[in-house]
Design a protein around this motif. Structure first.
Motif, PDB file in Angstrom:
ATOM      1  N   PRO A  61      48.284 107.348  45.929  1.00 42.86           N
ATOM      2  CA  PRO A  61      48.633 106.541  47.140  1.00 42.86           C
ATOM      3  C   PRO A  61      49.288 105.722  46.256  1.00 42.86           C
ATOM      4  O   PRO A  61      49.074 104.964  45.103  1.00 42.86           O
ATOM      5  CB  PRO A  61      47.109 106.267  46.948  1.00 42.86           C
ATOM      6  N   GLU A  62      49.961 104.705  46.965  1.00 43.82           N
ATOM      7  CA  GLU A  62      50.881 103.533  46.528  1.00 43.82           C
ATOM      8  C   GLU A  62      49.924 102.350  46.910  1.00 43.82           C
ATOM      9  O   GLU A  62      49.363 101.901  47.344  1.00 43.82           O
ATOM     10  CB  GLU A  62      52.523 102.644  47.336  1.00 43.82           C
ATOM     11  N   LEU A  63      49.481 101.264  45.205  1.00 45.56           N
ATOM     12  CA  LEU A  63      48.547 100.970  45.372  1.00 45.56           C
ATOM     13  C   LEU A  63      49.308  98.972  45.518  1.00 45.56           C
ATOM     14  O   LEU A  63      49.830  99.386  44.619  1.00 45.56           O
ATOM     15  CB  LEU A  63      47.636 101.257  43.677  1.00 45.56           C
ATOM     16  N   GLN A  64      48.245  98.535  45.772  1.00 47.60           N
ATOM     17  CA  GLN A  64      49.021  97.234  45.652  1.00 47.60           C
ATOM     18  C   GLN A  64      47.640  96.474  44.762  1.00 47.60           C
ATOM     19  O   GLN A  64      46.811  96.610  44.474  1.00 47.60           O
ATOM     20  CB  GLN A  64      48.562  96.640  46.725  1.00 47.60           C
ATOM     21  N   GLY A  65      48.433  94.738  44.483  1.00 44.25           N
ATOM     22  CA  GLY A  65      47.791  94.331  43.361  1.00 44.25           C
ATOM     23  C   GLY A  65      46.012  94.054  43.834  1.00 44.25           C
ATOM     24  O   GLY A  65      44.933  94.098  43.299  1.00 44.25           O
ATOM     25  N   GLU A  66      46.146  93.781  45.435  1.00 43.56           N
ATOM     26  CA  GLU A  66      44.591  93.514  45.839  1.00 43.56           C
ATOM     27  C   GLU A  66      43.803  94.925  45.812  1.00 43.56           C
ATOM     28  O   GLU A  66      42.261  94.791  45.417  1.00 43.56           O
ATOM     29  CB  GLU A  66      44.746  93.570  47.534  1.00 43.56           C
ATOM     30  N   ASP A  67      44.685  96.432  45.948  1.00 45.41           N
ATOM     31  CA  ASP A  67      43.559  96.766  45.418  1.00 45.41           C
ATOM     32  C   ASP A  67      43.534  97.257  44.094  1.00 45.41           C
ATOM     33  O   ASP A  67      41.929  97.718  43.884  1.00 45.41           O
ATOM     34  CB  ASP A  67      44.492  97.907  45.954  1.00 45.41           C
ATOM     35  N   MET A 135      41.164  87.421  34.815  1.00 45.73           N
ATOM     36  CA  MET A 135      43.182  86.869  35.111  1.00 45.73           C
ATOM     37  C   MET A 135      43.668  87.575  33.825  1.00 45.73           C
ATOM     38  O   MET A 135      44.870  87.126  33.815  1.00 45.73           O
ATOM     39  CB  MET A 135      42.165  84.934  33.979  1.00 45.73           C
ATOM     40  N   ALA A 136      43.259  88.689  32.800  1.00 45.12           N
ATOM     41  CA  ALA A 136      43.734  89.120  32.276  1.00 45.12           C
ATOM     42  C   ALA A 136      44.420  90.448  32.772  1.00 45.12           C
ATOM     43  O   ALA A 136      45.536  90.622  32.644  1.00 45.12           O
ATOM     44  CB  ALA A 136      42.985  89.325  31.016  1.00 45.12           C
ATOM     45  N   SER A 137      43.630  90.805  34.060  1.00 47.08           N
ATOM     46  CA  SER A 137      43.703  91.714  34.908  1.00 47.08           C
ATOM     47  C   SER A 137      45.415  91.371  35.611  1.00 47.08           C
ATOM     48  O   SER A 137      46.026  92.456  36.613  1.00 47.08           O
ATOM     49  CB  SER A 137      43.463  92.041  35.361  1.00 47.08           C
ATOM     50  N   TRP A 138      45.500  89.505  35.921  1.00 40.53           N
ATOM     51  CA  TRP A 138      45.764  88.808  37.598  1.00 40.53           C
ATOM     52  C   TRP A 138      47.819  89.191  36.729  1.00 40.53           C
ATOM     53  O   TRP A 138      48.278  89.511  37.630  1.00 40.53           O
ATOM     54  CB  TRP A 138      44.979  87.756  37.499  1.00 40.53           C
ATOM     55  N   TYR A 139      47.309  88.900  35.473  1.00 36.55           N
ATOM     56  CA  TYR A 139      49.270  88.707  34.530  1.00 36.55           C
ATOM     57  C   TYR A 139      49.324  90.278  34.974  1.00 36.55           C
ATOM     58  O   TYR A 139      50.197  90.267  35.412  1.00 36.55           O
ATOM     59  CB  TYR A 139      48.471  88.600  33.226  1.00 36.55           C
ATOM     60  N   TYR A 140      48.721  91.184  34.295  1.00 34.30           N
ATOM     61  CA  TYR A 140      49.255  92.832  34.427  1.00 34.30           C
ATOM     62  C   TYR A 140      49.946  92.829  35.496  1.00 34.30           C
ATOM     63  O   TYR A 140      50.598  93.491  36.048  1.00 34.30           O
ATOM     64  CB  TYR A 140      48.649  92.948  33.841  1.00 34.30           C
ATOM     65  N   GLU A 142      50.100  91.224  38.018  1.00 35.22           N
ATOM     66  CA  GLU A 142      52.258  90.504  38.779  1.00 35.22           C
ATOM     67  C   GLU A 142      53.038  91.528  37.900  1.00 35.22           C
ATOM     68  O   GLU A 142      54.064  90.901  39.008  1.00 35.22           O
ATOM     69  CB  GLU A 142      51.798  88.695  37.957  1.00 35.22           C
ATOM     70  N   VAL A 143      52.389  91.828  36.830  1.00 35.20           N
ATOM     71  CA  VAL A 143      54.233  92.120  35.775  1.00 35.20           C
ATOM     72  C   VAL A 143      54.325  93.790  36.732  1.00 35.20           C
ATOM     73  O   VAL A 143      55.621  93.874  37.065  1.00 35.20           O
ATOM     74  CB  VAL A 143      53.738  92.272  34.265  1.00 35.20           C
ATOM     75  N   LEU A 144      52.668  94.275  36.360  1.00 36.27           N
ATOM     76  CA  LEU A 144      53.624  96.064  37.160  1.00 36.27           C
ATOM     77  C   LEU A 144      52.963  96.116  38.595  1.00 36.27           C
ATOM     78  O   LEU A 144      53.614  97.474  38.962  1.00 36.27           O
ATOM     79  CB  LEU A 144      51.684  96.905  36.005  1.00 36.27           C
ATOM     80  N   PHE A 145      52.532  95.630  39.752  1.00 33.81           N
ATOM     81  CA  PHE A 145      52.718  95.609  41.553  1.00 33.81           C
ATOM     82  C   PHE A 145      52.980  94.351  41.856  1.00 33.81           C
ATOM     83  O   PHE A 145      54.521  95.064  42.104  1.00 33.81           O
ATOM     84  CB  PHE A 145      50.619  95.532  41.278  1.00 33.81           C
ATOM     85  N   ASN A 146      52.721  93.674  42.300  1.00 37.28           N
ATOM     86  CA  ASN A 146      52.985  92.686  43.287  1.00 37.28           C
ATOM     87  C   ASN A 146      52.304  91.326  43.123  1.00 37.28           C
ATOM     88  O   ASN A 146      51.209  91.004  42.382  1.00 37.28           O
ATOM     89  CB  ASN A 146      52.621  92.937  44.848  1.00 37.28           C
TER      90      ASN A 146
END
Length: 260
Positions: A61-67, A135-140, A142-146
């Motif tokens: 499944p194609e995951l989004q940042g929110e997921d 916050m650390a997760s948010w950085y990645y 933004e880089v790896l997802f959306n």
């Protein structure tokens, strides 16, 4: 007020000395980093080690940042809460058992100051750790997802922070009321077992502190029921206040059980 400041400094120094102010944030940050990285590379890992028949195709499944935020919340709801319970289950009961509390009780201290100083310092450590992890997760993410809407992230974190405050208050109240082992066991039942019960039977009620993680996740989905949300917020705040008052009372009541 002066004794309250002294107790705050004492709690802060104690958590620096036992490195909780270091290792607890590290645990949450590591999970925060691993969640997006693992989900990003997992399809490739599954293809390389999945031993799938020739010609077979594995659809991931194609995951989004929110997921990813919601998935990380699930990790924190289990492993994160266990870390909190194990780290702070002896905050008050441990001092009674070791006799450390004797040095405090012989002084003219207020049990309000005693309990609230622990509550403030522990929540500062735990909430700081949770926010750093996200916050650390948010950085990645933004880089790896959306890119994820900042407003939704802040609403998500604020809502979940109240859930964390509720859990920390329960752990500290149980530490004031019970021996360390019993406090840990009851805390696990209340925070984890009740969470499972709510996930299985929660469709029959919508106003509960255990619904806060669900409402936090719903900020990303846009289908949050604001009436239920605000009622849950109100009930949780009232419960936290009531638990704090009960914890102060039990701290004073059990002071006589301190090892001399």
């Amino acid at each position: 007020m002066n004794s309250f400041r002294i107790l705050l400094k004492k709690e802060a120094r104690e958590n620096i000395r036992n490195y909780k102010i270091v290792w607890i944030p590290i645990v949450f940050i590591l999970f925060g980093i691993l969640e997006p990285i693992t989900n990003h590379f997992l399809p490739e890992i599954m293809k390389s080690v999945g031993n799938m028949p020739e010609g077979a195709e594995f659809i991931w499944p194609e995951l989004q940042g929110e997921d990813i935020f919601i998935s990380l919340l699930g990790q924190y709801q289990f492993i994160g809460l266990l870390v909190i319970i194990l780290a702070f289950m002896g905050s008050i009961s441990g001092e009674r058992k070791s006799g450390t509390a004797t040095l405090l009780y012989v002084r003219p201290i207020s049990f309000w100051s005693y309990f609230l100083s622990k509550w403030i310092v522990i929540n500062a450590i735990v909430l700081g750790s949770v926010w750093l992890g996200f916050m650390a997760s948010w950085y990645y993410i933004e880089v790896l997802f959306n890119s994820v809407d900042v407003r939704h992230v802040l609403l998500f974190l604020t809502t979940y922070s109240l859930s964390i405050l509720f859990v920390v208050t329960i752990v500290l109240v149980l530490s004031a009321s019970l021996p360390t082992g019993a406090a840990a066991g009851v805390a696990i039942v209340i925070t984890l077992v009740f969470q499972i019960i709510d996930s299985l039977l929660g469709r029959y009620w919508w106003i509960s502190p255990w619904k806060l993680p669900l409402y936090a996740a719903q900020w990303f989905q846009g289908d949050i029921n604001m009436q239920h949300f605000w009622l849950t917020i109100s009930v949780t705040i009232l419960l936290i206040i009531g638990l704090i008052l009960f914890g102060i009372t039990m701290s004073k009541h059990n002071s006589a059980k301190t090892t001399v």
